[in-house]
Design a protein around this motif. Sequence first.
Motif, PDB file in Angstrom:
ATOM      1  N   UNK A 202       1.337   3.057   5.208  1.00 21.91           N
ATOM      2  CA  UNK A 202       0.712   4.284   4.714  1.00 21.91           C
ATOM      3  C   UNK A 202       0.548   5.319   5.822  1.00 21.91           C
ATOM      4  N   UNK A 203       0.311   4.853   7.070  1.00 23.19           N
ATOM      5  CA  UNK A 203       0.131   5.784   8.181  1.00 23.19           C
ATOM      6  C   UNK A 203       1.463   6.387   8.623  1.00 23.19           C
TER       7      UNK A 203
ATOM      8  N   UNK B 223      -4.677   6.568  -2.314  1.00 22.21           N
ATOM      9  CA  UNK B 223      -4.624   5.240  -1.736  1.00 22.21           C
ATOM     10  C   UNK B 223      -5.594   5.093  -0.572  1.00 22.21           C
ATOM     11  N   UNK B 224      -5.709   6.108   0.279  1.00 21.55           N
ATOM     12  CA  UNK B 224      -6.621   5.999   1.423  1.00 21.55           C
ATOM     13  C   UNK B 224      -8.077   5.986   0.970  1.00 21.55           C
ATOM     14  N   UNK B 225      -8.344   6.488  -0.240  1.00 21.19           N
ATOM     15  CA  UNK B 225      -9.726   6.419  -0.752  1.00 21.19           C
ATOM     16  C   UNK B 225     -10.154   4.976  -0.961  1.00 21.19           C
TER      17      UNK B 225
ATOM     18  N   UNK C 209       0.823  -1.205   0.000  1.00 21.55           N
ATOM     19  CA  UNK C 209       0.000   0.000   0.000  1.00 21.55           C
ATOM     20  C   UNK C 209       0.862   1.262   0.000  1.00 21.55           C
ATOM     21  N   UNK C 210       1.931   1.262   0.805  1.00 20.59           N
ATOM     22  CA  UNK C 210       2.816   2.428   0.865  1.00 20.59           C
ATOM     23  C   UNK C 210       3.570   2.615  -0.449  1.00 20.59           C
TER      24      UNK C 210
ATOM     25  N   UNK D  46      -2.652  -3.223  12.572  1.00 21.41           N
ATOM     26  CA  UNK D  46      -2.238  -2.155  11.656  1.00 21.41           C
ATOM     27  C   UNK D  46      -1.677  -2.742  10.375  1.00 21.41           C
ATOM     28  N   UNK D  47      -0.862  -3.784  10.511  1.00 23.60           N
ATOM     29  CA  UNK D  47      -0.313  -4.418   9.320  1.00 23.60           C
ATOM     30  C   UNK D  47      -1.418  -5.022   8.476  1.00 23.60           C
TER      31      UNK D  47
END
Length: 488
Positions: A105-106, A40-42, A8-9, A146-147
């Motif tokens: 991503x966070x 990506x967060x969308x 994702x990142x 989180x992962x």
Amino acid sequence: MFERYTEEARRVIFMARYEASQAGSPEITTEHLLLGWMRQTALREAQNFLSPAATDSIRKQIESQSPRSEKISTSVDLPLNRESKRALAYAAEESLGLNHQYIGIDHLLLGLLREEKSLAADLLRQHGLTIATVRERLEHTPAAATLSISREQTSVTAETCRDLTAVATQNAFPTLIGRERELESIIQVLGRRNGNNPVLIGESGVGKTTIVEGLAQRIVDVKVPEFLKAIRILALAPQSFVDSPKARREFQQKFTDLLAEIEDQSNLILFIDGLFEPAARTGGSFGDVLGPLLAALSFRQCIATGTPAGYRDAVQRDPAVERYFRAVQISPPDEKDSVLILLREKEPYEKFHAVVYEDAAIETAVLASVQFMPHRHLPEKAIDLLDEAGSRVKLRHEMEPTEIVACRQRVRSIVRQMEAALASQDLVKSRLCAEDERRERETLRLLREKYKLDNASPKAVTREDIEELIADRTGLPLETVRQRLRKR
């Protein structure tokens, strides 16, 4: 550099590069990273720090405050600027500080916030995001959870699927030509409450897969209705349809595992290319896939393709197919659209064969394929003619004149004699051979200049080349082929 980044990142970085290229920027700034992060967060259903309204507002502010130039090709490798590199370094620090084994991503969000003097950080703060609030939410989320959130593709998904929307962020798919009606029908089916799984029905070669790739490109370009904007399309790998019974059993298990793995991800549409092909072509894998798929369609949307015969066969085997799937008929493009498609598709063939295609050759390829290849379908059959004609022209011009071939043979013979002389320590003979080699290589250079081989420009594929190819394929006299084509 990105080994510890989650999938994702990494997509955030790819999308940031895409944003920079579209803005005509020579480097990737923190604003482009923020735009990539928002794209990506969308796609997320959880742990999203910004509302859709906030992301729209931020995008408008960035576009109004950042200079825009002529678009840069997405194939150009754009570097990160100094501020972006610092933001990524901060993200790595945040990951270590939280005892995480990855950069997600966070962590990237925290890195952007820590680059305090940037426009990206300022816009995030305006919408209520601070380093403290983001850290607090991450610290209260177990590392494993989180992962799980940040992981976009797990092993089964990565092994069996290709993310078409991720590929589309690189502008990898061509613009669709003459397919507006079909694309609108597919979107309408996807928007239904029931029976919302389109199956593209058409003969082989009419461009069914290309239409789905075009839909993925439109999703990335945000040229689709609201309900599709955050959708990802996962294409089942073509090699999934295999012939041996053992391999089919293994694939059936993988497919069942895949459905279980993506069960709770409602922003995915599964694309199975060739699901409704005749059983003889899919090696019997149709039944292996269809059973688990129909059972899963209560929670999972799917796009499939197939031929009319294959779809009829599926309905006869299981009438439930018609209840779950809605057929969208895909006809071959007409001749005018096929010419436009070939004009767009010719570049990779020109590069591969080191030729150029004249417009008349492209038009003739379309006309000839319609008249002399009725058992196949546009645009594939016309592309097939272009490919083979390019190969013929390339090979024809790579045949060297007999003088050059003879000279090369003399050089090789002299080199062998010189190697033998050196092996036997006959220095006199080896010197004589070396002089002979220099003379012959100079002769070879002059011959290449004579025949203009060193500065040869790409050879043209002409209408006549297509006509000769058709004559060879059909066994008809060349003049007969020419008369029939030019009469049209």
